[in-house]
Design a protein around this motif. Structure first.
Motif, PDB file in Angstrom:
ATOM      1  N   SER A  84       0.788  -1.232   0.000  1.00  0.00           N
ATOM      2  CA  SER A  84       0.000   0.000   0.000  1.00  0.00           C
ATOM      3  C   SER A  84       0.820   1.282   0.000  1.00  0.00           C
ATOM      4  CB  SER A  84      -0.918   0.040   1.227  1.00  0.00           C
ATOM      5  OG  SER A  84      -1.843  -1.012   1.177  1.00  0.00           O
ATOM      6  N   PHE A  85       2.056   1.236   0.469  1.00  0.00           N
ATOM      7  CA  PHE A  85       2.848   2.452   0.656  1.00  0.00           C
ATOM      8  C   PHE A  85       4.232   2.343   0.030  1.00  0.00           C
ATOM      9  CE2 PHE A  85      -0.274   2.442   3.962  1.00  0.00           C
ATOM     10  CZ  PHE A  85      -0.701   3.755   3.995  1.00  0.00           C
ATOM     11  N   ALA A  86       4.716   3.468  -0.478  1.00  0.00           N
ATOM     12  CA  ALA A  86       6.107   3.610  -0.913  1.00  0.00           C
ATOM     13  C   ALA A  86       6.845   4.353   0.195  1.00  0.00           C
ATOM     14  CB  ALA A  86       6.185   4.394  -2.215  1.00  0.00           C
ATOM     15  N   TYR A  87       8.110   3.995   0.427  1.00  0.00           N
ATOM     16  CA  TYR A  87       8.949   4.654   1.428  1.00  0.00           C
ATOM     17  C   TYR A  87      10.111   5.312   0.683  1.00  0.00           C
ATOM     18  CZ  TYR A  87       6.961   0.530   3.834  1.00  0.00           C
ATOM     19  OH  TYR A  87       6.146  -0.473   4.280  1.00  0.00           O
ATOM     20  N   ILE A  88      10.276   6.601   0.897  1.00  0.00           N
ATOM     21  CA  ILE A  88      11.332   7.358   0.236  1.00  0.00           C
ATOM     22  C   ILE A  88      11.992   8.239   1.288  1.00  0.00           C
ATOM     23  CG2 ILE A  88      11.845   9.061  -1.547  1.00  0.00           C
ATOM     24  CD1 ILE A  88       9.145   8.106  -2.857  1.00  0.00           C
ATOM     25  N   GLY A  89      13.326   8.181   1.378  1.00  0.00           N
ATOM     26  CA  GLY A  89      13.989   9.005   2.375  1.00  0.00           C
ATOM     27  C   GLY A  89      15.491   8.970   2.257  1.00  0.00           C
ATOM     28  N   SER A  90      16.138   9.366   3.357  1.00  0.00           N
ATOM     29  CA  SER A  90      17.596   9.409   3.393  1.00  0.00           C
ATOM     30  C   SER A  90      18.090   9.041   4.791  1.00  0.00           C
ATOM     31  CB  SER A  90      18.101  10.791   3.000  1.00  0.00           C
ATOM     32  OG  SER A  90      17.638  11.756   3.913  1.00  0.00           O
ATOM     33  N   TYR A  91      19.372   8.652   4.848  1.00  0.00           N
ATOM     34  CA  TYR A  91      19.972   8.275   6.126  1.00  0.00           C
ATOM     35  C   TYR A  91      21.446   8.662   6.129  1.00  0.00           C
ATOM     36  CZ  TYR A  91      22.050   4.378   3.597  1.00  0.00           C
ATOM     37  OH  TYR A  91      22.768   3.631   2.689  1.00  0.00           O
ATOM     38  N   THR A  92      21.986   8.751   7.331  1.00  0.00           N
ATOM     39  CA  THR A  92      23.422   8.900   7.532  1.00  0.00           C
ATOM     40  C   THR A  92      23.849   7.889   8.575  1.00  0.00           C
ATOM     41  OG1 THR A  92      23.089  10.622   9.201  1.00  0.00           O
ATOM     42  CG2 THR A  92      23.503  11.368   6.947  1.00  0.00           C
ATOM     43  N   GLN A  93      25.099   7.476   8.512  1.00  0.00           N
ATOM     44  CA  GLN A  93      25.627   6.537   9.484  1.00  0.00           C
ATOM     45  C   GLN A  93      26.965   7.045   9.984  1.00  0.00           C
ATOM     46  OE1 GLN A  93      26.606   2.590   8.081  1.00  0.00           O
ATOM     47  NE2 GLN A  93      26.710   1.795  10.161  1.00  0.00           N
TER      48      GLN A  93
END
Length: 113
Positions: free
Chosen positions: A37-46
């Motif tokens: 049902s959903f798309a996930y779009i984003g960013s991350y740092t480590q």
């Protein structure tokens, strides 16, 4: 620079309202994924074992089925998160800007590099 989190993950998401499962691709600081049902779009740092970032959950399937509501009970949502990455797993906690009193917990389990 090598991205130690780069890979394809099974994702288990949970809030006090609901649980959900999906898949997530982490690569070069970007998050891409989804479920039925959903798309996930984003960013991350480590930094070391610490991971932080944000993602947006956007509905792609328009159904009135109560089983297909987001784990926050609303959509779209913008989630900020922090967590720990180790040995093929990423454990995060976060909140959606739209529901700040509802905590998200998620476990990402690496499926493939």
């Amino acid at each position: 620079m090598i991205d130690p989190l780069k890979g394809f993950y099974a994702a288990e998401f949970e809030t006090a309202r609901k649980k959900a499962h999906g898949v997530v691709l982490l690569s070069d600081g970007k998050i891409r994924g989804g479920d039925s049902s959903f798309a996930y779009i984003g960013s991350y740092t480590q930094y070391g074992l610490t991971v932080s970032g944000s993602l947006r959950g956007i509905r792609h399937a328009h159904a009135n089925d109560p089983e297909r509501i987001s784990i926050f009970g609303i959509d779209p949502v913008e989630v900020s998160f922090d967590g720990v990455a180790k040995d093929g797993y990423v454990a995060i906690e976060g909140v959606a800007r739209e529901t700040p009193s509802l905590t998200l917990r998620a476990i990402l389990t690496r499926i493939s590099d």
